[in-house]
Structure formats: structure tokens, C-alpha cells
Design an enzyme around this catalytic site. Sequence first.
Site, short mmCIF file in Angstrom:
data_model
loop_
_atom_site.label_atom_id
_atom_site.label_comp_id
_atom_site.label_asym_id
_atom_site.label_seq_id
_atom_site.Cartn_x
_atom_site.Cartn_y
_atom_site.Cartn_z
N SER A 170 -0.75 5.63 -4.21
CA SER A 170 -1.64 6.55 -3.67
C SER A 170 -1.95 6.03 -2.50
CB SER A 170 -2.37 6.81 -4.83
OG SER A 170 -3.01 8.35 -4.20
N THR A 171 -3.76 6.11 -2.33
CA THR A 171 -4.01 6.63 -0.80
C THR A 171 -3.73 4.78 -0.10
OG1 THR A 171 -5.92 8.06 -1.61
CG2 THR A 171 -6.03 6.20 0.56
N HIS A 197 1.70 9.88 -5.14
CA HIS A 197 1.01 10.62 -4.50
C HIS A 197 1.39 11.12 -3.18
CE1 HIS A 197 -1.40 9.02 -7.87
NE2 HIS A 197 -0.07 10.08 -8.05
N MET A 286 -6.34 5.80 -4.91
CA MET A 286 -7.92 6.74 -5.93
C MET A 286 -7.75 6.73 -6.81
SD MET A 286 -10.14 8.97 -3.63
CE MET A 286 -10.17 8.10 -2.51
N ASP A 289 -4.71 6.70 -12.48
CA ASP A 289 -3.70 7.27 -12.65
C ASP A 289 -2.33 5.89 -12.25
OD1 ASP A 289 -1.57 9.15 -13.68
OD2 ASP A 289 -0.49 8.52 -10.94
#
Length: 348
Positions: A170-171, A197, A286, A289
Site C-alpha cells: 500500500s503506502t 492499493h 497503512m 490489509d
Amino acid sequence: MSKIRVLIIEDSLVVRELLKHIIGLDDRFEVVAAVESAEEGLSRLEALAPDVISLDIRLPGMNGLDATLQIMQRRPTPIVVVAANVDDDELNIAMNALRAGALSVVEKPVGVTNAAFESMARHLCTQLAIMSQVRVVRQGIDRGLRFGTTAEPPPPPKGTRYAMLGLVASTGGPQALTQVLTGLGPDYPLPILLVQHITASFLDGFVSWLAGVTPFAVRIAQGGEVPEPGVIFVPPVDRHLRLAGGKLALSDLAPVHSQRPSGSVLLSSMADDLGRNGLGVILTGMGSDGAEGMAAMHKAGAYTIAQDESTCVVYGMPQAAVKLRAVSEVVPLPGISQRLRELSGGRA
């Protein structure tokens, strides 16, 4: 409570005023400056000390990619790229800005009379608020070999031959993925399934960019494919990606941990379909997930790796997996590709 200090870098006067309007209406923020060039933003960076930067991509003089590199070298600050989804060149710059250290890409808001204005404005403010809390580090410094445990990792079960690799990020993911996938090399023998993401409108650009900076073909899954080596499959917008009976399947089931596609859905399906013959990796990001899916893989006997805290932009997702005791090994980012290559031959 002190307000979040926002620096806006945007060359268009109309868009600059629109961003000031959107951000200024949110009580969480204080716009400390709105400038028209990267050079001006950089010259005032230390004095303004922003908590987060809204950064345009197409700028006169220095573009958003070069600005990101300069910001992360001079005064590391969370950056949200605000880009128009207009052409391949802009998308490529935006994706490379993520690689350089920016945290998120959002669509440039349209005019206030457009039906999508309110949702785009909310999304922009949400991203600015979330990313302002991320601890970013100075880029351009080799951090890899000085971190991580020196303990010997647990060996995989004897006779295990891994069939597929699942990646979740993600991030900070684009930067981490570039390093991992490039390190795997073009001869890596396993098919790769990936959940990253990313803002939906930038998926096509992300796929094209990833194919250009790694040695793999990258495809958006259609459903029904049999994964093959040399190809990375990513889910389409707003669909879960699963592995079922050795083939890819898509799902419209509810979001998991507010994500669709969800890394946990992918990894859980790999646990069901591959058992101990799956490899799972959870990278910077973050939230949580992927952690539950990693736990399912670990329980099934698969080998699971989490990126270590010292090399993560955000340690949330790997930390959640570690807390669930779902991880076979915690590895610094520069060592993950080497470890995956060691494991992929199935040697104990």
C-alpha cells in the site's frame, strides 16, 4: 489541537485557488502557502515547515518527479501527488514520483459544478490528513545492509516446491515493489499475483509503469487465466482477485479492511488453493490489509515474509501480520528479492 500545515505546489492559478478553497474549508488544515513552481516551493520549504505537500506533476521548470527527489533529499515531507489523468507521460511521472518517495496519487479535482467534485474533494483531504501522519525518511541513503536480524531464518519444510508468489503493498508500495521485482530478475520461475492499493483512475498507468521499470509483463486480470512465470497479475478496479483451482477469479464481495481489491482476500485464496506451496510477502502500507490472509497462508504451511520496520515507509500492514504471528521471516527491503530467489527453487 494544532492544524495540519499544507503547502500547495500548482502552476495553474485556477486549480491553485480551487485547492486552497477545498483545503481551506476543512478545519483540520492550514494552507501555509500556495506556490506556482517547484523552485519556489523548495526555496521556502525550511521556512514554511509543512506537514504535508500537495504537489502537481506538470510544472514550469522542475517537474513533480524532480521536485519529489529534491524534497526528500532536503527536508523529507509527506507528499500527495495531485495529477490529471490525461496522458501516459503525466502518469509515468506520477508513478515515478511514488518510486522517488511520494506517498499517494489522487486525481486533480474538477470544477465545483461537476457532480464528482464533492467526492474528489473529500478524497483529497482524507489523503492529505492520513499522509501527514506518515514518518518519511531522507531518500538517497543506502539503508539496506545495516538493518534486520542476524538470526538464521527458519528453513522451509523439506521437499517444498513453491508454485506461486503473492505480494501485497500500500503506502510506499511502488518504491518497494520496484526494488523487490527488479531484484527477482527476468528468470524468476514463479507466477506473481499482486495487490497494490492505488487510486482507481491510475490503475492503467500504474500497470504500464510497473511493466516499464521491472523485468516482467504486467496484466490486469480478466478471470479464468492460469498464472504463468514472467507475468504479474493485478486485479481490476474495485474487484477482489482470488486463486481458485489454479486459475484467477474475480469477485464483487464486500471490501475487506476497507479495501477492494484486498490483499487478505488474495492471500487467503492462495492458502486454500496452494497450501504449503505458496509464498506470501507483505510490504509497506497503512492499515492491516493482508495480515489475515498472511495468517491463513502461514497456518497452511506456506512461507511468509514481512518487510521490516526500518525500511518501511509505513509499518502498519507488516506490523499487523507480525502481531498475528503470521510471518515466517521479517526481512529488510533490500534482502527480500534475494530471499525469494533462494526459496523459489524449493531447496530446504
